[in-house]
Design a protein around this motif. Structure first.
Motif, PDB file in Angstrom:
ATOM      1  N   LEU A   1     -11.048  -7.982  -1.584  1.00 36.23           N
ATOM      2  CA  LEU A   1     -10.732  -6.908  -0.716  1.00 36.23           C
ATOM      3  C   LEU A   1     -11.811  -5.938  -0.302  1.00 36.23           C
ATOM      4  O   LEU A   1     -12.573  -5.483  -1.043  1.00 36.23           O
TER       5      LEU A   1
ATOM      6  N   VAL B   1      -6.589   5.775  -2.443  1.00 35.56           N
ATOM      7  CA  VAL B   1      -5.852   4.692  -2.100  1.00 35.56           C
ATOM      8  C   VAL B   1      -5.275   3.904  -3.327  1.00 35.56           C
ATOM      9  O   VAL B   1      -5.690   4.605  -4.550  1.00 35.56           O
TER      10      VAL B   1
ATOM     11  N   SER C   1      -5.283   3.731   2.712  1.00 39.58           N
ATOM     12  CA  SER C   1      -5.164   2.354   3.505  1.00 39.58           C
ATOM     13  C   SER C   1      -6.051   1.534   2.971  1.00 39.58           C
ATOM     14  O   SER C   1      -7.012   1.729   2.205  1.00 39.58           O
ATOM     15  N   LEU C   2      -5.466   0.140   3.153  1.00 37.99           N
ATOM     16  CA  LEU C   2      -6.118  -0.919   2.456  1.00 37.99           C
ATOM     17  C   LEU C   2      -5.676  -2.251   3.387  1.00 37.99           C
ATOM     18  O   LEU C   2      -4.524  -2.338   3.580  1.00 37.99           O
TER      19      LEU C   2
ATOM     20  N   VAL D   1       0.756  -1.011   0.008  1.00 31.65           N
ATOM     21  CA  VAL D   1       0.143   0.001  -0.192  1.00 31.65           C
ATOM     22  C   VAL D   1       0.886   1.148  -0.129  1.00 31.65           C
ATOM     23  O   VAL D   1       1.571   1.532   0.959  1.00 31.65           O
TER      24      VAL D   1
ATOM     25  N   VAL E   1     -13.437  -2.705   0.455  1.00 32.60           N
ATOM     26  CA  VAL E   1     -13.004  -1.289   0.079  1.00 32.60           C
ATOM     27  C   VAL E   1     -14.133  -0.167   0.565  1.00 32.60           C
ATOM     28  O   VAL E   1     -15.222  -0.764   0.809  1.00 32.60           O
TER      29      VAL E   1
ATOM     30  N   HIS F   1     -13.055   2.782  -8.108  1.00 28.46           N
ATOM     31  CA  HIS F   1     -11.706   2.050  -8.443  1.00 28.46           C
ATOM     32  C   HIS F   1     -11.305   1.869  -9.717  1.00 28.46           C
ATOM     33  O   HIS F   1     -11.954   1.636 -10.604  1.00 28.46           O
TER      34      HIS F   1
END
Length: 329
Positions: free
Chosen positions: A207, A193, A178-179, A174, A209, A215
């Motif tokens: 994931l 992100v 944040s992820l 990353v 999200v 995205h």
């Protein structure tokens, strides 16, 4: 990195996903176009953003993908001093090394796993060269459009190490936002992100999200399925806001990709060459100031773009089109 096109397209970008919930909306697959970086014999980059179908993903407004390019003993990435306004540049490498200089006085080496983040703000100039120690150059250059409240800020530069996380079969690095519990310390000015994602052959990950984000998944290697849709190498898949998770599955080949995302910017921006502004008049003024500075009108570096220690002559701006820069799309 500069946009070295001699006839760059002007775009007014409004963030096509603005205000959309996008829940379960189909994915868009954006195809790359080849652009020579520095001339007909120079390294080719694959550009997936901006394009007519989509100009922004969050505040991400530009995506170039290059390599793997064998360059042992040469300087294939050769980008002399050039200007930027109203944006941040994000340099991310899979392989190789790039030397960066800019008007803040920064002199840094860009290496895999590290983020180089340059904030142009009101204006900056910088240069980038692949080092002669580099055997292969492979990576991506992305731009972030600064919002109205930040685009007039002083220029800045920072270099940070990405934060590693593991989830499902995926390894994440990353480098913005944040992820999966990993948080990058990089300073950005809208919710964003960005992460490198690696999956082994046959692996998968779901994931979590932010559902307010749109995205994009830029595929470097392999042919993953994003929400059941196959995405070929060098292509950029777009998912509108409204999703709380993204399912990514590898096929018979390992996958390497870059995930980007953010809240829709909600502002109209004008992009031309290396400038991001808000109007035709601003772009004209930025170009005029840059041309005056490289003609010797800013010998002490006190103007908009500052000064840089680089013996290579700076890049002149292309000619503006003969018509007023107008909205597109």
């Amino acid at each position: 990195m500069s946009n070295l096109e001699t006839q760059p397209e002007e775009r007014v970008c409004a963030g096509e996903g603005d205000g959309a919930t996008g829940a379960r909306s189909p994915l868009e697959i954006l195809e790359p176009r080849d652009v020579p970086l520095g001339g007909p014999r120079a390294m080719q980059v694959r550009r997936t953003l901006p394009q007519r179908r989509r100009s922004l993903i969050g505040a991400w407004c530009f995506v170039d993908h290059y390599g793997p390019e064998p360059i042992a003993g040469t300087r294939t990435m050769d980008v002399p001093p050039h200007p930027h306004t109203g944006l941040q540049t994000v340099s991310w490498l899979f392989e190789g090394e790039i030397e960066h200089r800019d008007a803040t006085g920064a002199h840094a080496l860009v290496r895999p796993g590290e983020l180089d983040l340059m904030t142009a703000g009101r204006g900056i100039q910088h240069s980038e060269y692949s080092t002669t120690a580099t055997g292969t150059l492979h990576g991506a250059q992305l731009w972030i459009a600064l919002p109205e409240g930040a685009r007039g800020m002083p220029p800045a530069f920072e270099q940070v190490v990405s934060r590693r996380a593991e989830l499902g079969d995926a390894v994440l690095r990353v480098f913005v936002g944040s992820l999966a519990g990993a948080v990058s310390p990089a300073v950005v000015h809208t919710p964003l992100v960005a992460a490198q994602l690696d999956l082994p052959a046959g692996g998968s990950v779901t994931l979590p999200v932010d559902e307010t984000f749109e995205h994009g998944l830029l595929v470097d290697a392999g042919a993953p399925r994003l929400e059941g849709v196959e995405v070929a190498a060098d292509h950029l898949a777009y998912a509108a806001p409204g999703r709380t998770s993204l399912r990514i599955e590898a096929g018979a080949e390992p996958v390497r990709a870059i995930l980007i995302g953010g809240e829709p910017l909600g502002e109209r921006i004008v992009m031309w060459w290396n400038f991001v502004g808000r109007s035709h008049e601003e772009i004209v003024a930025f170009r005029r100031e840059w041309q005056a500075s490289i003609a010797g009108g800013d010998a002490d570096g006190a103007g908009r773009f500052g000064a840089i220690e680089d013996p290579t002559p700076p890049l002149p701006a292309p000619e503006l089109p003969n018509v007023r820069l107008a909205p597109r799309g």
